[in-house]
Design a protein around this motif. Structure first.
Motif, PDB file in Angstrom:
ATOM      1  N   GLN A 135      28.291  -0.794  -2.347  1.00  0.00           N
ATOM      2  CA  GLN A 135      27.225  -0.655  -3.335  1.00  0.00           C
ATOM      3  C   GLN A 135      26.830   0.796  -3.592  1.00  0.00           C
ATOM      4  O   GLN A 135      26.092   1.078  -4.536  1.00  0.00           O
ATOM      5  N   VAL A 136      27.311   1.696  -2.761  1.00  0.00           N
ATOM      6  CA  VAL A 136      26.936   3.113  -2.892  1.00  0.00           C
ATOM      7  C   VAL A 136      27.881   3.801  -3.862  1.00  0.00           C
ATOM      8  O   VAL A 136      29.094   3.576  -3.829  1.00  0.00           O
ATOM      9  N   GLU A 137      27.320   4.616  -4.744  1.00  0.00           N
ATOM     10  CA  GLU A 137      28.137   5.368  -5.704  1.00  0.00           C
ATOM     11  C   GLU A 137      29.129   6.258  -4.954  1.00  0.00           C
ATOM     12  O   GLU A 137      28.786   6.881  -3.954  1.00  0.00           O
ATOM     13  N   LYS A 138      30.344   6.314  -5.466  1.00  0.00           N
ATOM     14  CA  LYS A 138      31.386   7.110  -4.817  1.00  0.00           C
ATOM     15  C   LYS A 138      30.989   8.582  -4.730  1.00  0.00           C
ATOM     16  O   LYS A 138      31.312   9.263  -3.754  1.00  0.00           O
ATOM     17  N   ALA A 139      30.278   9.063  -5.744  1.00  0.00           N
ATOM     18  CA  ALA A 139      29.835  10.460  -5.722  1.00  0.00           C
ATOM     19  C   ALA A 139      28.916  10.724  -4.532  1.00  0.00           C
ATOM     20  O   ALA A 139      28.951  11.809  -3.941  1.00  0.00           O
ATOM     21  N   ASP A 140      28.114   9.730  -4.166  1.00  0.00           N
ATOM     22  CA  ASP A 140      27.201   9.893  -3.033  1.00  0.00           C
ATOM     23  C   ASP A 140      27.955   9.893  -1.703  1.00  0.00           C
ATOM     24  O   ASP A 140      27.654  10.695  -0.813  1.00  0.00           O
ATOM     25  N   THR A 141      28.915   8.988  -1.548  1.00  0.00           N
ATOM     26  CA  THR A 141      29.682   8.971  -0.296  1.00  0.00           C
ATOM     27  C   THR A 141      30.525  10.240  -0.161  1.00  0.00           C
ATOM     28  O   THR A 141      30.657  10.784   0.935  1.00  0.00           O
ATOM     29  N   GLN A 142      31.065  10.727  -1.270  1.00  0.00           N
ATOM     30  CA  GLN A 142      31.850  11.962  -1.227  1.00  0.00           C
ATOM     31  C   GLN A 142      30.971  13.146  -0.840  1.00  0.00           C
ATOM     32  O   GLN A 142      31.382  14.006  -0.048  1.00  0.00           O
ATOM     33  N   ARG A 143      29.761  13.184  -1.399  1.00  0.00           N
ATOM     34  CA  ARG A 143      28.833  14.275  -1.067  1.00  0.00           C
ATOM     35  C   ARG A 143      28.487  14.252   0.412  1.00  0.00           C
ATOM     36  O   ARG A 143      28.496  15.291   1.084  1.00  0.00           O
ATOM     37  N   LEU A 144      28.174  13.062   0.930  1.00  0.00           N
ATOM     38  CA  LEU A 144      27.834  12.944   2.346  1.00  0.00           C
ATOM     39  C   LEU A 144      29.006  13.349   3.230  1.00  0.00           C
ATOM     40  O   LEU A 144      28.825  14.049   4.230  1.00  0.00           O
ATOM     41  N   ARG A 145      30.211  12.920   2.860  1.00  0.00           N
ATOM     42  CA  ARG A 145      31.388  13.272   3.656  1.00  0.00           C
ATOM     43  C   ARG A 145      31.590  14.784   3.676  1.00  0.00           C
ATOM     44  O   ARG A 145      31.873  15.379   4.724  1.00  0.00           O
ATOM     45  N   GLU A 146      31.464  15.417   2.518  1.00  0.00           N
ATOM     46  CA  GLU A 146      31.644  16.872   2.444  1.00  0.00           C
ATOM     47  C   GLU A 146      30.605  17.604   3.284  1.00  0.00           C
ATOM     48  O   GLU A 146      30.921  18.582   3.980  1.00  0.00           O
ATOM     49  N   GLU A 147      29.355  17.147   3.241  1.00  0.00           N
ATOM     50  CA  GLU A 147      28.305  17.790   4.019  1.00  0.00           C
ATOM     51  C   GLU A 147      28.563  17.647   5.523  1.00  0.00           C
ATOM     52  O   GLU A 147      28.376  18.599   6.289  1.00  0.00           O
ATOM     53  N   LEU A 148      28.985  16.464   5.940  1.00  0.00           N
ATOM     54  CA  LEU A 148      29.286  16.242   7.354  1.00  0.00           C
ATOM     55  C   LEU A 148      30.477  17.075   7.805  1.00  0.00           C
ATOM     56  O   LEU A 148      30.463  17.673   8.888  1.00  0.00           O
ATOM     57  N   GLU A 149      31.505  17.141   6.980  1.00  0.00           N
ATOM     58  CA  GLU A 149      32.687  17.935   7.326  1.00  0.00           C
ATOM     59  C   GLU A 149      32.368  19.423   7.355  1.00  0.00           C
ATOM     60  O   GLU A 149      32.917  20.171   8.172  1.00  0.00           O
ATOM     61  N   ASP A 150      31.459  19.861   6.485  1.00  0.00           N
ATOM     62  CA  ASP A 150      31.038  21.266   6.493  1.00  0.00           C
ATOM     63  C   ASP A 150      30.340  21.613   7.806  1.00  0.00           C
ATOM     64  O   ASP A 150      30.563  22.688   8.382  1.00  0.00           O
ATOM     65  N   ILE A 151      29.493  20.707   8.289  1.00  0.00           N
ATOM     66  CA  ILE A 151      28.802  20.939   9.560  1.00  0.00           C
ATOM     67  C   ILE A 151      29.808  21.006  10.703  1.00  0.00           C
ATOM     68  O   ILE A 151      29.752  21.896  11.550  1.00  0.00           O
ATOM     69  N   LEU A 152      30.761  20.068  10.711  1.00  0.00           N
ATOM     70  CA  LEU A 152      31.765  20.038  11.777  1.00  0.00           C
ATOM     71  C   LEU A 152      32.666  21.276  11.737  1.00  0.00           C
ATOM     72  O   LEU A 152      33.138  21.740  12.779  1.00  0.00           O
ATOM     73  N   GLY A 153      32.869  21.813  10.544  1.00  0.00           N
ATOM     74  CA  GLY A 153      33.745  22.978  10.409  1.00  0.00           C
ATOM     75  C   GLY A 153      33.031  24.306  10.562  1.00  0.00           C
ATOM     76  O   GLY A 153      33.672  25.362  10.526  1.00  0.00           O
ATOM     77  N   SER A 154      31.709  24.266  10.741  1.00  0.00           N
ATOM     78  CA  SER A 154      30.943  25.511  10.835  1.00  0.00           C
ATOM     79  C   SER A 154      30.946  26.053  12.259  1.00  0.00           C
ATOM     80  O   SER A 154      31.337  25.373  13.210  1.00  0.00           O
ATOM     81  N   GLU A 155      30.507  27.290  12.376  1.00  0.00           N
ATOM     82  CA  GLU A 155      30.392  27.913  13.691  1.00  0.00           C
ATOM     83  C   GLU A 155      29.264  27.247  14.483  1.00  0.00           C
ATOM     84  O   GLU A 155      28.293  26.765  13.888  1.00  0.00           O
ATOM     85  N   PRO A 156      29.382  27.195  15.812  1.00  0.00           N
ATOM     86  CA  PRO A 156      28.343  26.557  16.639  1.00  0.00           C
ATOM     87  C   PRO A 156      26.937  27.070  16.361  1.00  0.00           C
ATOM     88  O   PRO A 156      25.979  26.302  16.379  1.00  0.00           O
ATOM     89  N   THR A 157      26.800  28.379  16.091  1.00  0.00           N
ATOM     90  CA  THR A 157      25.465  28.926  15.829  1.00  0.00           C
ATOM     91  C   THR A 157      24.888  28.368  14.532  1.00  0.00           C
ATOM     92  O   THR A 157      23.682  28.167  14.417  1.00  0.00           O
ATOM     93  N   GLU A 158      25.756  28.123  13.557  1.00  0.00           N
ATOM     94  CA  GLU A 158      25.291  27.570  12.284  1.00  0.00           C
ATOM     95  C   GLU A 158      24.924  26.097  12.441  1.00  0.00           C
ATOM     96  O   GLU A 158      24.039  25.589  11.758  1.00  0.00           O
ATOM     97  N   ARG A 159      25.620  25.408  13.332  1.00  0.00           N
ATOM     98  CA  ARG A 159      25.323  23.988  13.547  1.00  0.00           C
ATOM     99  C   ARG A 159      23.919  23.789  14.096  1.00  0.00           C
ATOM    100  O   ARG A 159      23.356  22.706  14.013  1.00  0.00           O
ATOM    101  N   ALA A 160      23.354  24.828  14.683  1.00  0.00           N
ATOM    102  CA  ALA A 160      22.035  24.702  15.292  1.00  0.00           C
ATOM    103  C   ALA A 160      20.929  24.565  14.254  1.00  0.00           C
ATOM    104  O   ALA A 160      19.773  24.333  14.607  1.00  0.00           O
TER     105      ALA A 160
END
Length: 216
Positions: free
Chosen positions: A99-124
């Motif tokens: 039921q969730v718009e694909k644009a919303d799931t894509q946005r959430l996935r990108e944001e989560l992947e950005d956090i995982l790919g960031s430096e530990p200090t940025e994750r804080a």
């Protein structure tokens, strides 16, 4: 009853005060002074007063005599709220699957992947992590199509956010991975997998807290 402009101002004040509680500088036990809060958030006392009543109704502020205090979240309160979330949110994830718009799931996935790919200090940066967390859980609750259920979950989540990644920073990467599993299942329209992923996520949060307490 509040008119539309007044209600909008009260909701703006609510969000600003909620941020003070969840992200500081307000801490559990602090006395909440209406005039001082109004100065901090840059708003008049009327919408601030309405916002404080809302937060008191949600249990995030407690009245002792004439004074309001930021609630001290006992571990028992947290675990009770988390247990209710475990009963409700898997059902919400099941209902929201597909039921969730694909644009919303894509946005959430990108944001989560950005956090995982960031430096530990940025994750804080807790505000960034909390924003994604709020977007995911809030979106699923809204898309499920039950306004009362959505409101209950949001209240429970605010209560559990008072004992979150500040207490368990080691959970950050796992939390992001677990959220990705939920997003994938919801996007695929697989209700049972979405419910199972939500159950696994909340169960691991609970188990991490128990494990931490056992070690101390």
């Amino acid at each position: 009853m509040l008119g539309t402009p007044e209600k909008r101002l009260a909701l703006q004040a609510y969000e600003k005060i909620l941020d003070l509680i969840l992200n500081g500088p307000a801490v559990p036990g602090d006395v909440v002074n209406e005039r001082r809060i109004a100065e901090i958030v840059g708003m008049s006392r009327t919408p601030v007063r309405d916002a404080l009543l809302m937060l008191e109704g949600e249990g995030l502020l407690l009245r002792q005599g004439r004074a309001l205090h930021v609630k001290r979240m006992r571990l028992e309160d947290y675990m009770d709220a988390l247990q209710i979330r475990l009963l409700l949110e898997p059902t919400v994830a099941r209902l929201a699957a597909g039921q969730v718009e694909k644009a919303d799931t894509q946005r959430l996935r990108e944001e989560l992947e950005d956090i995982l790919g960031s430096e530990p200090t940025e994750r804080a940066d807790r505000s960034l992590v909390r924003g994604v967390d709020e977007s995911l859980h809030g979106l699923l609750a809204d898309v499920a199509g039950n306004a009362q259920l959505s409101a209950i979950i949001r209240t429970l989540r605010r209560q559990t956010q008072m004992f979150d990644l500040r207490s368990m920073p080691e959970r950050l990467e796992d939390t992001c991975q677990e959220h990705l599993a939920i997003v994938d299942a919801v996007e695929a329209g697989d209700g049972e997998r979405a419910a199972a992923a939500m159950t696994a996520h909340l169960s691991r949060v609970r188990d991490s807290i128990i494990g931490r307490l056992t070690r101390t």
